[in-house]
Design a protein around this motif. Sequence first.
Motif, PDB file in Angstrom:
ATOM      1  N   ASP A   9       3.508 -12.880   7.155  1.00 57.71           N
ATOM      2  CA  ASP A   9       3.117 -13.448   8.354  1.00 57.71           C
ATOM      3  C   ASP A   9       3.376 -14.926   8.769  1.00 57.71           C
ATOM      4  O   ASP A   9       3.562 -15.440   9.937  1.00 57.71           O
ATOM      5  CB  ASP A   9       1.592 -13.268   8.879  1.00 57.71           C
ATOM      6  CG  ASP A   9       0.588 -13.952   7.705  1.00 57.71           C
ATOM      7  OD1 ASP A   9       0.843 -14.101   6.723  1.00 57.71           O
ATOM      8  OD2 ASP A   9      -0.357 -14.516   8.344  1.00 57.71           O
ATOM      9  N   SER A  33       3.919  -7.873   9.217  1.00 57.47           N
ATOM     10  CA  SER A  33       2.604  -7.365   8.882  1.00 57.47           C
ATOM     11  C   SER A  33       2.947  -5.891   8.206  1.00 57.47           C
ATOM     12  O   SER A  33       3.946  -5.534   8.289  1.00 57.47           O
ATOM     13  CB  SER A  33       1.701  -7.036  10.114  1.00 57.47           C
ATOM     14  OG  SER A  33       2.271  -6.357  11.067  1.00 57.47           O
ATOM     15  N   HIS A  35       1.821  -3.187   9.555  1.00 63.88           N
ATOM     16  CA  HIS A  35       2.183  -2.306  10.437  1.00 63.88           C
ATOM     17  C   HIS A  35       3.477  -2.555  11.050  1.00 63.88           C
ATOM     18  O   HIS A  35       4.117  -1.393  11.118  1.00 63.88           O
ATOM     19  CB  HIS A  35       1.079  -2.690  11.525  1.00 63.88           C
ATOM     20  CG  HIS A  35       1.542  -1.660  12.926  1.00 63.88           C
ATOM     21  ND1 HIS A  35       1.104  -0.420  13.056  1.00 63.88           N
ATOM     22  CD2 HIS A  35       2.115  -2.382  14.245  1.00 63.88           C
ATOM     23  CE1 HIS A  35       1.405  -0.043  14.280  1.00 63.88           C
ATOM     24  NE2 HIS A  35       1.997  -1.081  14.769  1.00 63.88           N
ATOM     25  N   GLU A  36       4.055  -3.656  11.015  1.00 63.26           N
ATOM     26  CA  GLU A  36       5.300  -3.864  11.452  1.00 63.26           C
ATOM     27  C   GLU A  36       6.375  -3.269  10.449  1.00 63.26           C
ATOM     28  O   GLU A  36       7.233  -2.929  10.968  1.00 63.26           O
ATOM     29  CB  GLU A  36       5.560  -5.553  11.633  1.00 63.26           C
ATOM     30  CG  GLU A  36       7.089  -5.783  12.092  1.00 63.26           C
ATOM     31  CD  GLU A  36       7.329  -7.330  12.141  1.00 63.26           C
ATOM     32  OE1 GLU A  36       8.305  -7.523  12.398  1.00 63.26           O
ATOM     33  OE2 GLU A  36       6.524  -7.957  12.507  1.00 63.26           O
ATOM     34  N   THR A  51       5.158  -8.994  -0.643  1.00 58.39           N
ATOM     35  CA  THR A  51       4.317  -9.178   0.415  1.00 58.39           C
ATOM     36  C   THR A  51       3.296 -10.137  -0.121  1.00 58.39           C
ATOM     37  O   THR A  51       2.943 -10.225  -1.035  1.00 58.39           O
ATOM     38  CB  THR A  51       3.883  -7.550   0.646  1.00 58.39           C
ATOM     39  OG1 THR A  51       2.948  -7.824   1.845  1.00 58.39           O
ATOM     40  CG2 THR A  51       2.858  -7.134  -0.519  1.00 58.39           C
ATOM     41  N   LEU A  55      -2.582 -10.410   5.267  1.00 64.33           N
ATOM     42  CA  LEU A  55      -1.796 -10.291   6.424  1.00 64.33           C
ATOM     43  C   LEU A  55      -2.707  -9.917   7.471  1.00 64.33           C
ATOM     44  O   LEU A  55      -3.748  -9.415   7.284  1.00 64.33           O
ATOM     45  CB  LEU A  55      -0.772  -9.219   6.114  1.00 64.33           C
ATOM     46  CG  LEU A  55       0.367  -9.198   4.825  1.00 64.33           C
ATOM     47  CD1 LEU A  55       1.031  -8.190   4.691  1.00 64.33           C
ATOM     48  CD2 LEU A  55       1.203 -10.461   5.535  1.00 64.33           C
ATOM     49  N   PRO A  56      -2.315 -10.089   8.719  1.00 61.94           N
ATOM     50  CA  PRO A  56      -3.120  -9.720   9.875  1.00 61.94           C
ATOM     51  C   PRO A  56      -3.000  -8.209   9.696  1.00 61.94           C
ATOM     52  O   PRO A  56      -2.103  -7.469   9.693  1.00 61.94           O
ATOM     53  CB  PRO A  56      -2.113 -10.084  11.102  1.00 61.94           C
ATOM     54  CG  PRO A  56      -0.882 -10.569  10.601  1.00 61.94           C
ATOM     55  CD  PRO A  56      -0.869 -10.962   9.214  1.00 61.94           C
TER      56      PRO A  56
END
Length: 127
Positions: A9, A33, A35-36, A51, A55-56
């Motif tokens: 992030d 993220s 999700h992204e 990673t 992360l958000p």
Amino acid sequence: MKHILIVEDEMLIRSSLRRLLQRHHYQVSEAGSVHEATGNYRLDEFDLIITDLRLPGELGTSLIELAKPTPVLIMTSFGTMKSAVDAMKQGAVDFLLKPFTAQAMMDVIQRAMRMSHQAVVVADKNL
């Protein structure tokens, strides 16, 4: 050319890591993220995912299961022995504490790529 996904992030860390990997002839994709990453990419098409742990929205360790069989390397500024052990138990290929040197990152990536290649060779022999 090996393809690596960076999920981080913090834009400065992500861009620095991207430049390092590109200098070493890796193809690089990025996400900010989990999700992204899952929304924009097929995770099983990467040779390695790097990673951040925190992360958000969702922890980076969730990518370990979501990306199988792609190896996942966890990096964090908030590392403890417990978080490293937990990530490894979940299946992370390695755990790297920030800040790290470029050489330390490249050593971990090369080791992860070798381990991943060896696992594929063993799986092929078992067929």
